[in-house]
Enzyme design. Structure first.
Site, mmCIF file in Angstrom:
data_model
loop_
_atom_site.group_PDB
_atom_site.id
_atom_site.type_symbol
_atom_site.label_atom_id
_atom_site.label_comp_id
_atom_site.label_asym_id
_atom_site.label_seq_id
_atom_site.Cartn_x
_atom_site.Cartn_y
_atom_site.Cartn_z
ATOM 1 N N VAL A 1 -1.082 -7.802 22.545
ATOM 2 C CA VAL A 1 -1.789 -8.350 21.394
ATOM 3 C C VAL A 1 -1.087 -9.618 20.934
ATOM 4 C CG1 VAL A 1 -2.672 -7.867 19.101
ATOM 5 C CG2 VAL A 1 -2.255 -5.992 20.684
ATOM 6 N N LYS B 1 -6.536 -9.464 21.779
ATOM 7 C CA LYS B 1 -6.032 -8.426 22.665
ATOM 8 C C LYS B 1 -6.406 -8.812 24.086
ATOM 9 C CE LYS B 1 -5.243 -4.520 21.239
ATOM 10 N NZ LYS B 1 -5.152 -3.176 20.681
ATOM 11 N N ILE C 1 2.539 -10.064 19.550
ATOM 12 C CA ILE C 1 3.038 -9.256 18.433
ATOM 13 C C ILE C 1 3.027 -7.771 18.742
ATOM 14 C CG2 ILE C 1 2.511 -10.862 16.564
ATOM 15 C CD1 ILE C 1 -0.105 -9.300 16.166
ATOM 16 N N GLY C 2 2.621 -7.406 19.936
ATOM 17 C CA GLY C 2 2.656 -5.984 20.247
ATOM 18 C C GLY C 2 2.119 -5.708 21.631
ATOM 19 N N ASP D 1 -8.133 7.345 22.080
ATOM 20 C CA ASP D 1 -6.707 7.002 22.023
ATOM 21 C C ASP D 1 -6.279 6.743 20.585
ATOM 22 O OD1 ASP D 1 -4.149 6.483 22.828
ATOM 23 O OD2 ASP D 1 -4.533 4.385 23.319
ATOM 24 N N GLY E 1 -3.103 -3.079 26.403
ATOM 25 C CA GLY E 1 -2.729 -4.440 26.752
ATOM 26 C C GLY E 1 -1.898 -5.095 25.669
ATOM 27 N N GLY F 1 0.267 -2.553 23.539
ATOM 28 C CA GLY F 1 -0.328 -1.236 23.339
ATOM 29 C C GLY F 1 -0.780 -0.650 24.647
ATOM 30 N N GLY F 2 -1.375 0.512 24.539
ATOM 31 C CA GLY F 2 -1.835 1.215 25.720
ATOM 32 C C GLY F 2 -2.793 0.365 26.542
#
Ligand SMILES: *[C@@H]1O[C@H](CO)[C@@H](O)[C@H](O)[C@H]1NC(C)=O
Ligand SMILES: *[C@@H]1O[C@H](CO)[C@@H](O)[C@H](O)[C@H]1NC(C)=O
Ligand SMILES: *[C@@H]1O[C@H](CO)[C@@H](O)[C@H](O)[C@H]1NC(C)=O
Ligand SMILES: *[C@@H]1O[C@H](CO)[C@@H](O)[C@H](O)[C@H]1NC(C)=O
Ligand SMILES: *[C@@H]1O[C@H](CO)[C@@H](O)[C@H](O)[C@H]1NC(C)=O
Length: 954
Positions: free
Chosen positions: A671, A685, A663-664, A787, A669, A666-667
């Site tokens: 998710v 994650k 579903i995403g 972050d 890794g 990110g910086g």
């Protein structure tokens, strides 16, 4: 017979009606309540037994216990992740309920006033939910209640949103605004003092203000009282001294003032007393010595200004004593050495004078001693060598003037030793070479003489920071320094060192800071090709000769000045060699910003490569963990105690990490969303790791310790980390899942901004401030997020903020080479990171400011920040002209009245947070307090005329 029976039944009917309710009726009530739970509630399958088809087995239902009369006596739905409300719970159906436990769910809305119908209640636990509204005074009717925990909720004083006052005629509105504080908080619920049988009362982490009422002294049975993390602002009532059964008393993180009441010394059953972070003044009374059973005493961060009474030495059961950050003075009493159970002693940041007691060595179980920032003088007692558990010793910033006792070398558990900024002298004792566990050694700013002998440093293989600057050291830099594979900081500035710069320093793969300036070093500068993290370096004011190596071709000149024999760069320097980030930021900020982005991304790859090389090289230190091809075999797993699923279930739910569950990205890794069979939904994650499928054991170990800390964090604005697993060389973190997703999605998503009215935005910024304040100031050790962006600030359905990814950056860079060294996302990184890779809490403050501005502006404030950096007269003029009303999100009507004031406050704080100089940014604690405790009394100018420049000056 039948008639008789009928008659009996009839005569009993009124009785039954008042005192007895059928099990069937109770079962129906429970089903009705359950039907109101949100369908996404993950627990639905667990309580599937709660159903109309199953009415007759009420007493076998999950989470239900019955009394002898087959009616419900206990309801325990703790940690079920239920999203529901209490409004559909029919309290009148459960007259015999004794235990009601909803701890750790998402119940929202108020506590209904009907709660007083469960008159038999003894145990009430509503901790860690999203309950709000006023705490109902009807609770005072629960006379049998002994245990009451309402902590970690959102109780406030009013069901009305302050923005509703916006349209009111101005006179009423003025009167209202005088009580603006109350609109956000509720008074301490004094009526609870009528529940005389309470033994346990926890109201911590709410938004209570006002006074701790003297009537609290009527709770004579109280053993545990926790009111910490509120905004209570009275003095501590002396009546509290009547609650002599108290064993635990926590009032930390409030705004309590006045002196410590003498009556507290009556509490001779106290085991833990936490009063830190208030405004308590006056003395520590000698009668504190009466609290003989005390094990934990924390009075730090107050305004106490006496000396330490020698009677404190009578509290011999003390294991933790912190009096840090007060104005305490006088000499340290000799009786401190009686505290022979002490593990942690912090007296830092006070005004203590005199000498460190010679007999401190008698406290042989001490692990941590922090006496920094006082006025202590004389010698470091040689008895410190007897403190066999010592790991942390900080005596910096005093006026100690002895030599280092050689006995200190016996303390081989020491990891942190700081004696900086004293007047210590003599040679460094060779015995210190035994301290092979040292991670940080600070001996700088003293008067040490003699040489840094090779045998002294050769065992310091774990050293990360070695600071010997500003002493009188002479001789050569021993090549053994090159064996410190973990070294990040080496500072030898301002000594009398001679000889050459050892070639081997160029092999220190992790080195970030190297300062050799102001010595008498000669010869050529080695090539330093392997020190790819080196950001801060200084070779100035030596006798170096030859040419400056290519790797430094972009370095600022002043890193090399004062070396008359040093000429320009090596001729063969070519453009392809990546520049170091030391270009002039002011002149050319655009290029530097890109300059940050590229190296940060670049670092990920380079670090991985270096990590691999490095690990091979030092395979003696880093044992590999065996991996297995068996999918179910885990190298390691930590789950919170209350977690009711296994990792194998998670893997199954996402079909072994099939992309369709992603579903995403990110910086840190990818998710995944895992819907478990029980109905619970968790986010997984998967961290970016090197391609290799092994993790050095040493890292895994420190990683696990970190994770353990992180899983224990509980804060309303911080997302819950359920646990961690490593498998086949991958690291997985299991988080709670939030349907609404990220702040970025809410700000920029398709759903539009209709829901993000000004009040909601203010709430979001406040929540984020609280989360960061908690990580920075209440966690030990403090956690710097590193972050913060709109993408890892997640939102609950009611727009309560839940910060995610906390602590991950630190995890990924703990004392090791091969974790990717991530320091922020482009656009949110503090400008000082262009010069140095040292990440501090002030970097978080900056990122917070950017996010806060973004929330108020509805777009990233990049342009504005850039013009702020430029400091050119033109951009200054731009800011003078820039009106606040034009800066704010134009998709909303401009805020008016009360909400205008709060918006101004938020923008003002956000601007303070993005100041260029880290030191001039406020702390998160200050920011959070300002944002939630205060509103502006009035606007400095009419809203429409306020300029950004004006706000920046506030
Ligand atoms: C409550 O308990 C008492 C005694 O245990 C019992 O007599 C009474 O019937 C119970 N009331 C209900 C509604 O079950
Ligand atoms: C308080 O508790 C005691 C014993 O635990 C009990 O006898 C008393 O009735 C309780 N008080 C009330 C008001 O229930
Ligand atoms: C107080 O809680 C109620 C109920 O959830 C909510 O509607 C209201 O907005 C809250 N008030 C404030 C000032 O936060
Ligand atoms: C305190 O605790 C003791 C022992 O547990 C108990 O006997 C006493 O009733 C309690 N209450 C007060 C007010 O001392
Ligand atoms: C101190 O601790 C010991 C051991 O836990 C315990 O037996 C003793 O009662 C305590 N002393 C006091 C005064 O509470």
């Amino acid at each position: 017979m039948t008639v008789l029976y009928m008659l009996l039944l009839l005569s009993a009917l009124p009785l039954i009606k008042t005192t007895s309710i059928s099990p069937r009726k109770q079962a129906e009530s429970l089903v009705k309540w359950k039907d109101g739970f949100s369908s996404s509630s993950s627990s639905s399958s667990f309580i599937s037994s709660w159903s109309l088809t199953n009415l007759n087995s009420l007493c076998n239902w999950a989470a239900i216990s019955c009394s002898k009369t087959r009616t419900v006596s206990k309801i325990d739905l703790s940690n079920m992740h239920i999203d529901g409300s209490l409004s559909l719970f029919d309290f009148s159906s459960f007259p015999n309920l004794t235990h009601f436990n909803l701890n750790g769910n998402y119940f929202h809305g108020p506590i209904p006033s009907e709660i007083d119908q469960v008159t038999e209640l003894q145990y009430l636990n509503l901790r860690d939910n999203s309950l709000s509204g006023t705490i109902p005074y009807q609770l005072s009717n629960l006379k049998k209640v002994r245990y009451m925990d309402l902590g970690l909720n959102n109780f406030n004083n009013t069901d009305q949103d302050w923005s509703e006052f916006a349209g009111m005629p101005s006179l009423t509105y003025l009167a209202m605004s005088m009580q603006a504080d109350n609109l956000y908080h509720s008074e301490f619920p004094e009526f609870i003092s009528q529940c005389r049988n309470l033994t346990f009362l926890d109201l911590s982490q709410n938004k209570l203000n006002g006074q701790i009422p003297p009537s609290i002294g009527q709770l004579r049975e109280l053993q545990y009282l926790d009111l910490s993390y509120n905004s209570l602002n009275s003095s501590i009532p002396s009546e509290l001294g009547l609650c002599t059964n108290l064993t635990h008393l926590f009032l930390a993180f409030n705004e309590l003032n006045g002196e410590l009441p003498l009556s507290l010394s009556n509490l001779n059953n106290l085991v833990e007393l936490g009063l830190a972070n208030n405004h308590i003044s006056g003395t520590i009374p000698p009668s504190i010595g009466q609290l003989r059973g005390l094990q934990y005493l924390n009075l730090s961060y107050n305004s106490l200004n006496s000396s330490i009474p020698s009677e404190l030495g009578l509290c011999t059961n003390l294991t933790h004593l912190s009096l840090a950050s007060n104005q305490l003075n006088g000499e340290l009493p000799l009786s401190l050495s009686n505290l022979n159970n002490l593990v942690e002693l912090s007296l830092a940041y006070n005004r203590f004078s005199g000498t460190i007691p010679d007999n401190i060595g008698l406290i042989s179980g001490l692990q941590s001693i922090d006496l920094r920032m006082n006025h202590l003088e004389g010698k470091i007692p040689s008895s410190v060598g007897q403190i066999r558990e010592l790991q942390y010793l900080n005596l910096s910033y005093n006026s100690l003037n002895s030599s280092i006792p050689s006995e200190l070398g016996l303390r081989t558990n020491l990891t942190h030793l700081s004696l900086s900024s004293n007047k210590l002298n003599g040679e460094l004792p060779l015995s210190l070479s035994n301290l092979s566990n040292l991670v940080e050694l600070g001996l700088d700013n003293n008067l040490f003489t003699g040489q840094i002998l090779p045998s002294l440093v050769s065992n310091w293989i774990n050293m990360e920071s070695l600071q010997l600057q500003s002493n009188e050291l002479s001789g050569e830099i021993p090549t053994e320094v090159g064996n410190m594979n973990f070294l990040l900081t080496l500072n030898l500035r301002r000594n009398h060192l001679t000889g050459v710069v050892p070639q081997i320093l160029g092999n220190l793969a992790l080195l970030k800071l190297l300062d050799l300036s102001h010595n008498h070093l000669s010869g050529q500068i080695p090539s330093f090709v392997n020190t790819i993290f080196l950001r801060d370096f200084n070779f100035s004011y030596n006798n170096l000769t030859g040419r400056i190596p290519c790797v430094f071709q972009w370095a600022p000149e002043n890193a090399f000045v004062g070396n008359s024999g040093l000429h320009g760069y090596v001729d063969s320097c070519v453009d392809s060699i990546p520049p170091r980030q030391n270009r002039n930021f002011k002149k050319d900020n655009k290029r530097v910003l890109i300059g940050i982005l590229v190296p940060v991304c670049g670092l990920l790859m380079v670090t991985t490569v270096i990590g691999l090389m490095f690990r091979k090289k030092s395979s003696l230190v880093l044992n590999k963990v065996n991996t297995s091809e068996n999918f179910e075999s885990l190298e390691s797993m930590i789950l919170q105690e209350e977690v009711k699923f296994t990792f194998a279930e998670v893997v199954k739910a996402v079909d072994d990490f099939h992309e369709k569950y992603c579903i995403g990205v990110g910086g840190f890794g990818r998710v995944y969303k895992a819907e478990l069979q029980s109905g619970q939904v968790v986010a997984v994650k998967r961290l970016n790791m090197s391609d290799s499928n092994d993790i050095p054991a040493i890292n895994l170990h420190s990683f696990q310790n970190e994770i353990r800390t992180l899983t224990s964090i509980r804060h309303r604005n911080i997302i819950r980390l359920y646990g961690f697993c490593s498998r086949r060389g991958c690291i997985f973190l299991l988080y709670e899942y939030l349907e609404r997703g990220s702040l970025g999605k809410a700000l920029y998503g398709v759903e539009g901004v209709n829901e993000l009215v000004w009040a909601t935005r203010v709430k979001i910024v406040q929540g984020l401030a609280h989360a960061l304040s908690y990580l920075h100031h209440d966690c030990s050790p403090p956690i710097v997020h590193r972050d913060i962006t709109v993408n890892n600030v997640l939102l609950e359905f009611d727009f309560e903020v839940r910060l995610s990814d906390f602590g991950i950056a630190r995890l990924l860079s703990t004392d090791s080479s091969n974790w990717t060294d991530i320091a922020g996302s482009f656009g949110y990184i503090a400008p000082e990171l262009a010069y140095t890779m040292r990440v501090t809490d002030k970097c978080d403050v900056y990122s917070f400011g950017v996010v806060a501005l973004e929330v108020m502006m509805g777009r990233h404030p990049g342009d504005m920040l850039e013009s702020q950096l430029q400091e050119s007269s033109k951009s200054r003029r731009d800011n003078v002209e820039l009106l606040l009303k034009d800066l704010l999100d134009q998709r909303l009507e401009p805020p008016t009245n009360e909400s205008a004031k709060v918006v101004v406050l938020v923008v003002t704080m956000a601007l303070a947070c993005v100041r260029m100089r880290p030191a001039s940014r406020p702390t998160m604690l200050f920011t959070a307090q300002k944002l939630s405790a205060q509103t502006l009394p009035c606007l400095p100018e009419p809203f429409g005329m306020l300029t950004i420049n004006k706000l920046m000056a506030l």
